[in-house]
Design an enzyme around this catalytic site. Structure first.
Site, PDB file in Angstrom:
ATOM      1  N   GLN A  70       0.466  -1.473   0.156  1.00 25.64           N
ATOM      2  CA  GLN A  70      -0.236   0.297   0.003  1.00 25.64           C
ATOM      3  C   GLN A  70       0.884   1.407  -0.343  1.00 25.64           C
ATOM      4  O   GLN A  70       0.232   2.319  -0.942  1.00 25.64           O
ATOM      5  CB  GLN A  70      -0.205   0.227   1.208  1.00 25.64           C
ATOM      6  CG  GLN A  70      -0.826  -0.472   2.566  1.00 25.64           C
ATOM      7  CD  GLN A  70      -0.347  -1.914   3.036  1.00 25.64           C
ATOM      8  OE1 GLN A  70       0.136  -1.783   2.675  1.00 25.64           O
ATOM      9  NE2 GLN A  70      -0.240  -1.776   4.562  1.00 25.64           N
ATOM     10  N   ASN A  74      10.189  -5.971   2.640  1.00 23.09           N
ATOM     11  CA  ASN A  74       9.775  -7.986   2.362  1.00 23.09           C
ATOM     12  C   ASN A  74       9.177  -8.113   0.782  1.00 23.09           C
ATOM     13  O   ASN A  74       8.965  -7.593   0.315  1.00 23.09           O
ATOM     14  CB  ASN A  74       8.194  -8.103   3.672  1.00 23.09           C
ATOM     15  CG  ASN A  74       7.029  -7.591   2.799  1.00 23.09           C
ATOM     16  OD1 ASN A  74       6.534  -6.847   1.961  1.00 23.09           O
ATOM     17  ND2 ASN A  74       6.050  -7.555   4.270  1.00 23.09           N
ATOM     18  N   SER A 116      18.240 -11.497   2.220  1.00 20.03           N
ATOM     19  CA  SER A 116      20.136 -11.420   2.281  1.00 20.03           C
ATOM     20  C   SER A 116      20.727 -12.407   2.151  1.00 20.03           C
ATOM     21  O   SER A 116      20.441 -12.930   2.713  1.00 20.03           O
ATOM     22  CB  SER A 116      20.401 -10.075   3.492  1.00 20.03           C
ATOM     23  OG  SER A 116      21.790  -9.623   3.451  1.00 20.03           O
ATOM     24  N   GLN A 167      24.478 -12.681   9.727  1.00 20.74           N
ATOM     25  CA  GLN A 167      23.585 -12.519   8.875  1.00 20.74           C
ATOM     26  C   GLN A 167      22.208 -12.986   8.485  1.00 20.74           C
ATOM     27  O   GLN A 167      21.352 -12.528   7.977  1.00 20.74           O
ATOM     28  CB  GLN A 167      24.230 -13.108   7.052  1.00 20.74           C
ATOM     29  CG  GLN A 167      23.717 -12.809   6.180  1.00 20.74           C
ATOM     30  CD  GLN A 167      23.746 -11.676   5.666  1.00 20.74           C
ATOM     31  OE1 GLN A 167      24.480 -11.086   5.690  1.00 20.74           O
ATOM     32  NE2 GLN A 167      22.290 -11.519   4.942  1.00 20.74           N
ATOM     33  N   HIS A 169      26.886 -10.412  -0.792  1.00 19.34           N
ATOM     34  CA  HIS A 169      27.861 -10.041   0.416  1.00 19.34           C
ATOM     35  C   HIS A 169      29.522 -11.160   0.964  1.00 19.34           C
ATOM     36  O   HIS A 169      29.096 -11.895   1.057  1.00 19.34           O
ATOM     37  CB  HIS A 169      28.007  -9.805   1.844  1.00 19.34           C
ATOM     38  CG  HIS A 169      26.449  -8.893   1.894  1.00 19.34           C
ATOM     39  ND1 HIS A 169      25.244  -9.211   2.620  1.00 19.34           N
ATOM     40  CD2 HIS A 169      26.768  -7.654   2.324  1.00 19.34           C
ATOM     41  CE1 HIS A 169      24.730  -8.357   2.684  1.00 19.34           C
ATOM     42  NE2 HIS A 169      25.465  -6.942   2.837  1.00 19.34           N
TER      43      HIS A 169
END
Length: 426
Positions: free
Chosen positions: A187, A210, A233, A255, A324
């Site tokens: 939204q 998300n 990630s 992580q 990464h």
């Protein structure tokens, strides 16, 4: 807890990990379509309803007030504010090197150039929910400021109390953000794209979120600009026998605590090191506040890959193209030259990923899910648009006219050729 994979034979399983996505979920896609259409048609009313539905509170005003910002400035810990100011200085210093002034080239009667102008109005999405990120504010707003963007607005969901974290508000205020709106999810993307009674539409939307945010950005791409479609990630650690297993385990856990779909992967030529990393993971997990999230991520998307040689290790890393990459090899200051595909490379045992996430200067908005094969970190150029500049004198056009008409006729575009011909007849 974390799966073992044997070298190159496990690439198929590894690629599943790094290609994990929900972007093809028909249920999510249908819901995102509904939300975007609803916001486009009903504006603020739809936004407020979704805020109540998903964020759990009723708001009378979507816009953060000056009073809320001043209260955040008074409440924030002085040490945190100082750390943020230091990070802002580092990030600004790095990104200044990316500023493109354009160019003009003039030869005889021809002038060619490239104008670089800022995008006028940008919306930045800052995640909320289980965590909120002032670092996201800094990493997105600073390059936009350096590009010269005049209007920067932030969309971020408020907490259950209807408030946004003090650190997020202070970071935005320190960087001169125009407006901050309490809205999240698909939204928020719809509001930034289409505009509502309260929110003017933007020209580009950037920032992580998300699956609903990512899919909404994909849907509105073309009506507005977007930065990238970021997935969960990931970190890959390439480590030799002499690497410290305690450091590696800590970095994998760091992580994994992002969310349950974060990927933490080690590539090593030492079976012994792999075993010690497993032991450290078991020990350190219990010390973590978000250990349940990290444990789930490690179990589902963690991997220890034991290769026959470091040569094979470099090959695997380049195929994985990680977001990464930590290089814990004997000579990382030389070995980075062997990496072709990575979002960001962290060199040596005293440069863990959080140094880049918060402080060093390079941007932490990076390509995920193997897209580092063709994508780059967010930067100043993402907030600019480039315009070509062309000038030919009559004499210059006469010299080039034959070639241009020949090319146009070959493509059967006689109107193009005629556009040149009529000028040559005068």
């Amino acid at each position: 807890m974390i799966q073992r994979i044997n070298g190159i034979d496990g690439m198929e399983e590894l690629e599943k990990i790094l290609n994990r996505t929900q972007m093809d979920s028909p249920e999510v896609l249908q819901r995102v379509d509904q939300i975007l259409d609803d916001v486009r048609l009903r504006g603020d009313s739809a936004l407020l309803e979704y805020t109540k539905m998903y964020d759990g509170h009723e708001l009378e005003n979507l816009r953060v007030t000056r009073e809320e910002i001043e209260e955040a400035r008074e409440n924030i810990d002085p040490g945190l504010r100082k750390a943020m100011e230091n990070a802002i200085e580092n990030i600004t210093r790095f990104h200044k090197n990316q500023v493109d002034q354009g160019f003009i080239v003039q030869e005889d009667d021809i002038l060619l150039g490239q104008l670089v102008n800022p995008i006028e109005r940008v919306g930045i999405y800052v995640p909320g929910g289980t965590a909120s990120y002032p670092s996201t504010v800094m990493m997105n707003v600073i390059p936009a400021n350096l590009a010269g963007v005049r209007e920067i607005v932030i969309a971020t969901p408020a907490g259950k109390d209807g408030r946004i974290r003090d650190s997020v508000l202070v970071a935005a205020d320190l960087l001169g953000v125009t407006d901050i709106f309490k809205m999240g999810g698909a939204q928020a993307v719809g509001a930034l794209c289409y505009g509502t009674e309260t929110i003017r539409k933007v020209d580009k939307i950037v920032g992580p979120g998300n699956i609903y945010v990512a899919m909404a950005k994909r849907k509105v791409s073309g009506m507005v600009g977007i930065d990238m479609i970021a997935g969960p990630s990931e970190v890959v650690v390439l480590a030799g026998e002499g690497a410290n297993p305690r450091y590696i385990a800590a970095d994998l856990i760091a992580q994994a605590e992002h969310d349950q779909r974060a990927a933490s992967i080690v590539v090593t030529d030492s079976d012994s090191l792999a075993g010690r990393i497993e032991q450290e993971l078991s020990r350190q997990l219990m010390e973590l506040a978000r250990w349940e999230i990290a444990e789930k991520a490690l179990a589902d998307y963690g991997a220890l890959i034991v290769v026959d040689s470091m040569e094979e290790g470099f090959h695997i890393v380049n195929r994985l193209a990680p977001e990464h990459l930590e290089l814990l090899t004997e000579n990382p200051l030389e070995d980075y030259k062997r990496i072709r595909n990575a979002g960001a490379i962290f060199l040596g045992e005293y440069t863990p990923e959080p140094v880049g996430d918060y402080y060093a200067g390079p941007n932490h908005t990076l390509p995920t899910s193997r897209t580092a094969r063709f994508s780059s970190a967010l930067g100043v150029e993402d907030f600019c648009k480039k315009t070509s500049l062309i000038y030919y004198s009559k004499e210059a056009l006469e010299k080039a006219s034959g070639d241009i008409m020949t090319l146009a006729r070959d493509e059967a575009l006689t109107g193009h050729a005629n556009s040149i011909r009529v000028r040559m007849e005068d």
